[in-house]
Design an enzyme around this catalytic site. Sequence first.
Site, PDB file in Angstrom:
ATOM      1  CD  GLN A 242      43.992  38.076  49.052  1.00 54.94           C
ATOM      2  OE1 GLN A 242      43.080  38.559  49.680  1.00 54.94           O
ATOM      3  NE2 GLN A 242      43.968  37.955  47.747  1.00 54.94           N
ATOM      4  CG  PHE A 243      45.357  31.818  46.172  1.00 56.38           C
ATOM      5  CD1 PHE A 243      46.083  31.721  45.003  1.00 56.38           C
ATOM      6  CD2 PHE A 243      44.014  32.156  46.104  1.00 56.38           C
ATOM      7  CE1 PHE A 243      45.482  31.967  43.774  1.00 56.38           C
ATOM      8  CE2 PHE A 243      43.400  32.396  44.883  1.00 56.38           C
ATOM      9  CZ  PHE A 243      44.133  32.302  43.714  1.00 56.38           C
ATOM     10  CB  THR A 244      46.426  36.654  45.191  1.00 52.38           C
ATOM     11  OG1 THR A 244      45.870  37.484  46.195  1.00 52.38           O
ATOM     12  CG2 THR A 244      45.319  35.934  44.421  1.00 52.38           C
TER      13      THR A 244
END
Length: 147
Positions: A78-80
């Site tokens: 989950q890079f966000t």
Amino acid sequence: MRVVVQRCKDAKVTVDRAVTGEIGKGLMLLVGVTHEDTEKDAKYLADKIAGLRIFEDDAGKMNYSVTETEGAILSVSQFTLYGDCRKGRRPNFMGAAAPAEAERLYDYFNQELRARGLQVETGVFGAMMDVSLTNWGPVTLILDSRS
């Protein structure tokens, strides 16, 4: 590294209508990696999560870990989690690690969880994923290896 931990009754991730990971009782993890993260960060969070006492005993107190309850892990990249929304209206993701390094550390983190005896299911790194869960409690915690 930053991980959103959600205690769940069940969770699953789907990519292109195919289930890539599914668990019953356990923990749903959203995992983000930033530039300064190393294997030390991944190991620290794997230890913390494997031993985190957030499952209730018979008295209703959070006294058991996912390991002790024989729960499973659904780990989703989950890079966000490193989105910066302080300026403007569009998040800036400059805080997220480059994809190759993020994937390497994400995989290492999952290996560390497995090394602690946990069943670990995953999504597909970098893919557009549909994630669903039944958050149990609800119990949601945010862990950061830098804090």
